[in-house]
Design a protein around this motif. Sequence first.
Motif, PDB file in Angstrom:
ATOM      1  N   CYS A  60     -12.825   9.229   7.641  1.00 12.46           N
ATOM      2  CA  CYS A  60     -13.091  10.605   8.084  1.00 12.46           C
ATOM      3  C   CYS A  60     -11.973  11.139   8.969  1.00 12.46           C
ATOM      4  O   CYS A  60     -12.226  11.778  10.007  1.00 12.46           O
ATOM      5  CB  CYS A  60     -14.438  10.699   8.813  1.00 12.46           C
ATOM      6  N   TYR A  61     -10.746  10.861   8.587  1.00  5.51           N
ATOM      7  CA  TYR A  61      -9.584  11.331   9.333  1.00  5.51           C
ATOM      8  C   TYR A  61      -9.652  12.846   9.531  1.00  5.51           C
ATOM      9  O   TYR A  61      -9.852  13.597   8.565  1.00  5.51           O
ATOM     10  CB  TYR A  61      -8.311  10.958   8.559  1.00  5.51           C
ATOM     11  N   ALA A  62      -9.500  13.295  10.771  1.00  7.79           N
ATOM     12  CA  ALA A  62      -9.649  14.727  11.057  1.00  7.79           C
ATOM     13  C   ALA A  62      -8.317  15.409  11.370  1.00  7.79           C
ATOM     14  O   ALA A  62      -8.282  16.605  11.636  1.00  7.79           O
ATOM     15  CB  ALA A  62     -10.622  14.932  12.216  1.00  7.79           C
ATOM     16  N   GLY A  63      -7.228  14.619  11.384  1.00 12.31           N
ATOM     17  CA  GLY A  63      -5.931  15.215  11.712  1.00 12.31           C
ATOM     18  C   GLY A  63      -5.268  15.840  10.495  1.00 12.31           C
ATOM     19  O   GLY A  63      -5.891  16.016   9.452  1.00 12.31           O
ATOM     20  N   SER A  64      -4.002  16.158  10.655  1.00 12.05           N
ATOM     21  CA  SER A  64      -3.243  16.802   9.584  1.00 12.05           C
ATOM     22  C   SER A  64      -2.240  15.825   8.978  1.00 12.05           C
ATOM     23  O   SER A  64      -2.059  14.713   9.485  1.00 12.05           O
ATOM     24  CB  SER A  64      -2.476  18.009  10.132  1.00 12.05           C
ATOM     25  N   LEU A  65      -1.608  16.271   7.900  1.00 11.92           N
ATOM     26  CA  LEU A  65      -0.701  15.404   7.165  1.00 11.92           C
ATOM     27  C   LEU A  65       0.560  16.158   6.754  1.00 11.92           C
ATOM     28  O   LEU A  65       0.498  17.341   6.418  1.00 11.92           O
ATOM     29  CB  LEU A  65      -1.426  14.919   5.913  1.00 11.92           C
ATOM     30  N   VAL A  66       1.692  15.431   6.813  1.00 12.32           N
ATOM     31  CA  VAL A  66       2.936  15.949   6.238  1.00 12.32           C
ATOM     32  C   VAL A  66       3.436  14.885   5.262  1.00 12.32           C
ATOM     33  O   VAL A  66       3.550  13.718   5.633  1.00 12.32           O
ATOM     34  CB  VAL A  66       4.007  16.197   7.322  1.00 12.32           C
ATOM     35  N   LEU A  67       3.691  15.257   4.026  1.00 14.71           N
ATOM     36  CA  LEU A  67       4.207  14.294   3.051  1.00 14.71           C
ATOM     37  C   LEU A  67       5.724  14.354   3.040  1.00 14.71           C
ATOM     38  O   LEU A  67       6.318  15.438   3.003  1.00 14.71           O
ATOM     39  CB  LEU A  67       3.686  14.604   1.648  1.00 14.71           C
ATOM     40  N   ILE A  68       6.321  13.163   3.074  1.00 15.27           N
ATOM     41  CA  ILE A  68       7.779  13.081   3.046  1.00 15.27           C
ATOM     42  C   ILE A  68       8.147  12.088   1.965  1.00 15.27           C
ATOM     43  O   ILE A  68       7.616  10.975   1.929  1.00 15.27           O
ATOM     44  CB  ILE A  68       8.302  12.613   4.409  1.00 15.27           C
ATOM     45  N   MET A 116       0.849  -1.197   0.000  1.00 15.64           N
ATOM     46  CA  MET A 116       0.000   0.000   0.000  1.00 15.64           C
ATOM     47  C   MET A 116       0.887   1.251   0.000  1.00 15.64           C
ATOM     48  O   MET A 116       1.656   1.459   0.921  1.00 15.64           O
ATOM     49  CB  MET A 116      -0.922   0.010   1.227  1.00 15.64           C
ATOM     50  N   ASP A 117       0.736   2.082  -1.059  1.00 11.06           N
ATOM     51  CA  ASP A 117       1.551   3.302  -1.082  1.00 11.06           C
ATOM     52  C   ASP A 117       0.845   4.438  -0.335  1.00 11.06           C
ATOM     53  O   ASP A 117      -0.291   4.297   0.120  1.00 11.06           O
ATOM     54  CB  ASP A 117       1.886   3.703  -2.522  1.00 11.06           C
ATOM     55  N   GLY A 118       1.530   5.546  -0.219  1.00 10.77           N
ATOM     56  CA  GLY A 118       1.008   6.671   0.566  1.00 10.77           C
ATOM     57  C   GLY A 118      -0.293   7.233   0.017  1.00 10.77           C
ATOM     58  O   GLY A 118      -1.161   7.681   0.769  1.00 10.77           O
ATOM     59  N   ILE A 119      -0.446   7.195  -1.296  1.00 10.03           N
ATOM     60  CA  ILE A 119      -1.645   7.761  -1.913  1.00 10.03           C
ATOM     61  C   ILE A 119      -2.872   6.910  -1.577  1.00 10.03           C
ATOM     62  O   ILE A 119      -3.938   7.427  -1.240  1.00 10.03           O
ATOM     63  CB  ILE A 119      -1.446   7.849  -3.450  1.00 10.03           C
ATOM     64  N   GLU A 120      -2.681   5.589  -1.651  1.00  7.49           N
ATOM     65  CA  GLU A 120      -3.786   4.691  -1.302  1.00  7.49           C
ATOM     66  C   GLU A 120      -4.118   4.841   0.185  1.00  7.49           C
ATOM     67  O   GLU A 120      -5.292   4.841   0.582  1.00  7.49           O
ATOM     68  CB  GLU A 120      -3.384   3.244  -1.627  1.00  7.49           C
ATOM     69  N   PHE A 121      -3.076   4.989   0.994  1.00  4.23           N
ATOM     70  CA  PHE A 121      -3.263   5.184   2.433  1.00  4.23           C
ATOM     71  C   PHE A 121      -4.121   6.428   2.707  1.00  4.23           C
ATOM     72  O   PHE A 121      -5.009   6.411   3.553  1.00  4.23           O
ATOM     73  CB  PHE A 121      -1.900   5.297   3.114  1.00  4.23           C
ATOM     74  N   VAL A 122      -3.872   7.504   1.934  1.00  5.25           N
ATOM     75  CA  VAL A 122      -4.646   8.739   2.110  1.00  5.25           C
ATOM     76  C   VAL A 122      -6.127   8.485   1.834  1.00  5.25           C
ATOM     77  O   VAL A 122      -7.003   8.949   2.556  1.00  5.25           O
ATOM     78  CB  VAL A 122      -4.103   9.870   1.199  1.00  5.25           C
ATOM     79  N   ARG A 123      -6.400   7.705   0.787  1.00 11.68           N
ATOM     80  CA  ARG A 123      -7.806   7.404   0.481  1.00 11.68           C
ATOM     81  C   ARG A 123      -8.460   6.644   1.632  1.00 11.68           C
ATOM     82  O   ARG A 123      -9.605   6.896   1.997  1.00 11.68           O
ATOM     83  CB  ARG A 123      -7.917   6.636  -0.831  1.00 11.68           C
ATOM     84  N   LYS A 124      -7.711   5.705   2.215  1.00 11.14           N
ATOM     85  CA  LYS A 124      -8.259   4.946   3.352  1.00 11.14           C
ATOM     86  C   LYS A 124      -8.510   5.878   4.539  1.00 11.14           C
ATOM     87  O   LYS A 124      -9.455   5.675   5.304  1.00 11.14           O
ATOM     88  CB  LYS A 124      -7.298   3.824   3.756  1.00 11.14           C
ATOM     89  N   GLN A 132      -5.039  18.123  -0.656  1.00  8.14           N
ATOM     90  CA  GLN A 132      -5.879  19.319  -0.506  1.00  8.14           C
ATOM     91  C   GLN A 132      -7.285  19.067  -1.036  1.00  8.14           C
ATOM     92  O   GLN A 132      -8.255  19.519  -0.442  1.00  8.14           O
ATOM     93  CB  GLN A 132      -5.272  20.497  -1.267  1.00  8.14           C
ATOM     94  N   ALA A 133      -7.366  18.355  -2.173  1.00 10.78           N
ATOM     95  CA  ALA A 133      -8.678  18.069  -2.748  1.00 10.78           C
ATOM     96  C   ALA A 133      -9.506  17.215  -1.801  1.00 10.78           C
ATOM     97  O   ALA A 133     -10.729  17.299  -1.774  1.00 10.78           O
ATOM     98  CB  ALA A 133      -8.520  17.383  -4.103  1.00 10.78           C
TER      99      ALA A 133
END
Length: 403
Positions: A80-88, A67-75, A104-105
Motif C-alpha cells: 500500500c505504498y502511498a508515495g510517488s514514483l519517478v521511472l528512470i 528483482m526488476d523495477g516492475i516487480e518492485f512496483v508490484r511489491k 498509473q494503473a
Amino acid sequence: MIADKAAIRILVLDDEPFVLKLHMHMLAGLGFTSVTAHDNAADGLAWVDAAGGPADLILLDLRMPRMDGIEFVRKLVERCYAGSLVLISGEDERVLRMANRLVQAHRIPMLGHIRKPVPLAALAQVMDRWKPASAAQPRNRKAYSGGELRDAIARDELVNHYQPKVNVATGAVAGVEALVRWRHATDGLVLPDEFIPLAEDEGLIDALTRVALTRALADAAAWKQAGLQLRVAINISMDNLASVTFADFVAAAAADAGVASQDIALEVTESRLMLDARAPLEILTRLRLKRFHLSIDDFGTGHSSLSQLQDIAFDELKIDRSFVHGAWRDATVRAMYYTSLGLGMHLGMQVVAEGVEDRDDWDFVRDTGCELAQGYFIARPMPAAELAGWIAAWPEQAVRLRA
Ligand code: G
Ligand code: G
Ligand code: MN
C-alpha cells in the motif's frame, strides 16, 4: 515550488553504483538531501519495510538483475505504498510509456519518466511536480445512486452544454456537440463521467438521452431561427441502440422540433462490447437512411475500431484526443493520429480532431489537412445561451490563427 525539500524522504534504486552516486549528487544540488540509495530492489524493499514510515518518493531504475523495477512496483502496491514514483531507465520511449501505464494503473502518483543519462534539467522539472501524498490523492468522487439520478431527470436538472467544432482551414463553425451536465442542488455542476455509467447500469440511459436530445433539438431550432447554421451532435450510448424503437423516436423528435435530419449528428461510442449486434445495426442503418449524420466517437479506443468502420456507414470520424493532443511532439501519438486520419479520409468521411488543447496542437492539425477540430483551445463546452456570443467573437480569433 516545494517548501521543504530536505524533509522529503527519497529512495534511489539503481544497480549501477556510479549512477546511484550521480543521481544522489544531482538531487543534493537541487536541495533534496534526505536521500537513501540501494543498488538492488531487495535491499530497497527491506529499507521500505524497516524504515518506519516509507519513502515519499522513489526514483526507480527499470532494468535491474534479480528483482526488476516492475516487480518492485508490484511489491510496493502489496505494501500500500502511498508515495510517488519517478521511472528512470535506458529503455526507449515506448518501453518507458508501457511501464508508465502500469504504474498509473496501480494508481501510484507518477511524477514522470526520464531516459538515461538523466539531464539535470529533466530531473529538476520532474521533482517540481512533487506533492505530498494527501494533495496528490484525486478528489474523492461522490457516488450517486440510481434513485438520485432518476429524480434529477424527472426534476429537469440535466442541462446541455455545447462545444463548437470548427473547420481548420477556414475557421468556419461547422457545428456543436451537446455534452450533458447535472446541475446538482448542492454539488454544483456534475460532469457526465460521474453519472453516464450509472445511467447505463441503472437502465436510465434511454430517459437521459431523450432529455438531452429533446433539449438539443429545441436549441438547434432556436439557433436556426436566429440564422445560425449549425449541425448539432448528440452522444449516444450503445445501450440506446438496444431497443429498436430508438430510430423512430429520434426521427419523430426531430420532426416535432422542425429540425432536418442532416442537421443532427449522432456520436456513437462503443464503450462496452455488444453481444447482439442486430438491434444496433438495424437502428443505425435506419437512421442513416433517414439522413441523420452518423459519427464514430473516440476512434481508436475501446471498441470504437476498425471493424466498426467496415460495418457501419459513418459520415464522420472523431480521432480520440489521446491521439491528438501532443501528437506534434510524440512520435507514437503521431502515428496513431496519422493512421486514424488516413482511414477517415480514405473512407470519404469528415474527420474531427478532438482534444486540440493549445496552439501547437492547432498548428499540427491544420498542417495535416484534417477538416475539423474541437477542443479547449477553440472553446470549452458552454451553456446554450453563450454560444451566439462566442460565434460572434470567434472570427477575429480565427483570423489571428491563420497567421
Ligand atoms: O462532457 P465531458 O465533457 O465531461 O463528457 C464526458 C463523456 O460523457 C464523453 O465521453 C461524452 O461522450 C459523454 N457524454 C456527454 N453527454 C452525453 C450524453 O448526453 N449521452 C451519453 N451517452 N454520453 C454523454
Ligand atoms: O467522448 P467524447 O468525445 O464525447 O468526450 C468529450 C469530452 O472531452 C468532454 O468531456 C469534453 O469536455 C472533453 N473535452 C473537450 N475538449 C477537450 C480538450 O481539448 N481536452 C480535454 N482534455 N478534454 C476535452
Ligand atoms: Mn462525443
